[in-house]
Design a protein around this motif. Sequence first.
Motif, PDB file in Angstrom:
ATOM      1  N   VAL A   1       0.849  -1.204   0.000  1.00  0.00           N
ATOM      2  CA  VAL A   1       0.000   0.000   0.000  1.00  0.00           C
ATOM      3  C   VAL A   1       0.880   1.249   0.000  1.00  0.00           C
ATOM      4  N   ILE A   2       1.970   1.224   0.768  1.00  0.00           N
ATOM      5  CA  ILE A   2       2.883   2.382   0.787  1.00  0.00           C
ATOM      6  C   ILE A   2       3.510   2.578  -0.597  1.00  0.00           C
TER       7      ILE A   2
ATOM      8  N   ARG B   1      10.718   0.768   1.423  1.00  0.00           N
ATOM      9  CA  ARG B   1      11.766   1.627   0.866  1.00  0.00           C
ATOM     10  C   ARG B   1      12.936   0.827   0.305  1.00  0.00           C
ATOM     11  N   ASP B   2      13.149  -0.403   0.786  1.00  0.00           N
ATOM     12  CA  ASP B   2      14.321  -1.170   0.390  1.00  0.00           C
ATOM     13  C   ASP B   2      13.937  -2.173  -0.704  1.00  0.00           C
ATOM     14  N   PRO B   3      14.635  -2.165  -1.837  1.00  0.00           N
ATOM     15  CA  PRO B   3      14.210  -2.978  -2.978  1.00  0.00           C
ATOM     16  C   PRO B   3      14.330  -4.483  -2.755  1.00  0.00           C
ATOM     17  N   GLY B   4      15.104  -4.897  -1.739  1.00  0.00           N
ATOM     18  CA  GLY B   4      15.239  -6.324  -1.491  1.00  0.00           C
ATOM     19  C   GLY B   4      13.998  -6.955  -0.868  1.00  0.00           C
TER      20      GLY B   4
ATOM     21  N   HIS C   1      10.188  -8.036  -0.740  1.00  0.00           N
ATOM     22  CA  HIS C   1       8.984  -8.301  -1.550  1.00  0.00           C
ATOM     23  C   HIS C   1       9.204  -7.942  -3.022  1.00  0.00           C
ATOM     24  N   ARG C   2      10.169  -8.625  -3.616  1.00  0.00           N
ATOM     25  CA  ARG C   2      10.529  -8.338  -5.018  1.00  0.00           C
ATOM     26  C   ARG C   2       9.379  -8.608  -5.974  1.00  0.00           C
ATOM     27  N   ASP C   3       8.433  -9.468  -5.556  1.00  0.00           N
ATOM     28  CA  ASP C   3       7.279  -9.724  -6.434  1.00  0.00           C
ATOM     29  C   ASP C   3       6.512  -8.429  -6.702  1.00  0.00           C
ATOM     30  N   GLN C   4       6.528  -7.510  -5.716  1.00  0.00           N
ATOM     31  CA  GLN C   4       5.829  -6.238  -5.918  1.00  0.00           C
ATOM     32  C   GLN C   4       6.537  -5.416  -6.999  1.00  0.00           C
ATOM     33  N   LEU C   5       7.873  -5.467  -6.998  1.00  0.00           N
ATOM     34  CA  LEU C   5       8.626  -4.751  -8.030  1.00  0.00           C
ATOM     35  C   LEU C   5       8.329  -5.351  -9.403  1.00  0.00           C
ATOM     36  N   ASP C   6       8.203  -6.685  -9.434  1.00  0.00           N
ATOM     37  CA  ASP C   6       7.885  -7.350 -10.701  1.00  0.00           C
ATOM     38  C   ASP C   6       6.515  -6.917 -11.223  1.00  0.00           C
ATOM     39  N   ARG C   7       5.631  -6.523 -10.290  1.00  0.00           N
ATOM     40  CA  ARG C   7       4.286  -6.078 -10.697  1.00  0.00           C
ATOM     41  C   ARG C   7       4.241  -4.567 -10.956  1.00  0.00           C
TER      42      ARG C   7
ATOM     43  N   LEU D   1       5.505  -2.032  -9.036  1.00  0.00           N
ATOM     44  CA  LEU D   1       5.589  -1.114  -7.891  1.00  0.00           C
ATOM     45  C   LEU D   1       7.056  -0.881  -7.566  1.00  0.00           C
ATOM     46  N   SER D   2       7.477   0.354  -7.493  1.00  0.00           N
ATOM     47  CA  SER D   2       8.875   0.622  -7.161  1.00  0.00           C
ATOM     48  C   SER D   2       8.983   0.974  -5.679  1.00  0.00           C
ATOM     49  N   PRO D   3      10.184   0.818  -5.102  1.00  0.00           N
ATOM     50  CA  PRO D   3      10.366   1.167  -3.692  1.00  0.00           C
ATOM     51  C   PRO D   3       9.979   2.623  -3.439  1.00  0.00           C
ATOM     52  N   HIS D   4       9.552   2.901  -2.218  1.00  0.00           N
ATOM     53  CA  HIS D   4       9.159   4.277  -1.872  1.00  0.00           C
ATOM     54  C   HIS D   4       9.648   4.607  -0.464  1.00  0.00           C
ATOM     55  N   ARG D   5      10.225   5.783  -0.341  1.00  0.00           N
ATOM     56  CA  ARG D   5      10.769   6.258   0.932  1.00  0.00           C
ATOM     57  C   ARG D   5      10.046   7.552   1.307  1.00  0.00           C
ATOM     58  N   PRO D   6       9.198   7.527   2.359  1.00  0.00           N
ATOM     59  CA  PRO D   6       8.551   8.783   2.771  1.00  0.00           C
ATOM     60  C   PRO D   6       9.567   9.746   3.385  1.00  0.00           C
TER      61      PRO D   6
END
Length: 261
Positions: free
Chosen positions: A117-118, A156-159, A161-167, A169-174
């Motif tokens: 969600v973030i 925030r860290d790309p390592g 839940h990589r499945d989300q990146l595959d879908r 979603l890119s990492p996000h840092r508030p």
Amino acid sequence: MSDDVDPFPAGGPATVDLTAPASALVIVAHPDDAEFQTGATLAKWARAGAVLHHLVLTDGSKGTWDPDEDPAELVAARHAEQRAAAATLGAGGPVFLDLVDGELDVTTEIRAEVAEVIRRLRPQVVIGHDPWKRYRLHPDHQAAGRLCVEGIVAARDPGFHRDQLDRGLSPHRPDALLLFEPDVANHAESVDEECHLIRLRALECFASQIATTHLYKVDSEPPGADPLDEWRRRERERLEVAGSWAGTGLAEPFRLIVDQL
Ligand SMILES: [Zn+2]
């Protein structure tokens, strides 16, 4: 005597008022937690044009003292109340994870859902329960606080839940994390009378909770008076106490964390 440890260190807050963010996500255990703890600040930011979202982790199915109340009907009512309260504050539609109220666990699976969600909403500021608040009995609040802070790390860290990146979603840092009901406050958001009144209106959207939550331990004084008036007075007093600590009139207190983001 209150069970609270005084959250207000001498000398007042280190900081008062973030620049109103473009977007914020408030992550809570139950419908009404956001409105009680940060409703006036959310109203202030919405007025400044912020895009606001709620992530409500549990279904609120234990929010009654009536053992005969139908849990499914209660969940539906609490969804509707949360939607109305969010709209009253000027927030967008809430995201509901609908985990079982009172049984919120800190698991990798739920943390992944929070991180997703973030990563999807990409809030500039995240707000949540302080998981280090002492002497709090409700297990969901501590768990929701941990899921919020751990969800930020995972988002925030790309390592993670990589499945989300595959879908896609890119990492996000508030930019900032604000923990409400803080064990030790270090930040305040000043609010005005209008924000206080919007917060009250949002809280009064939770009709199913008025008797158990709002009026709990509120006596009708003088006899025959509307107990909601006494409750409204006490809610303003909470903002006055934080405001007097912050030197700003009315305020809501937080633990602000920026360095570890
Ligand atoms: Zn709660």
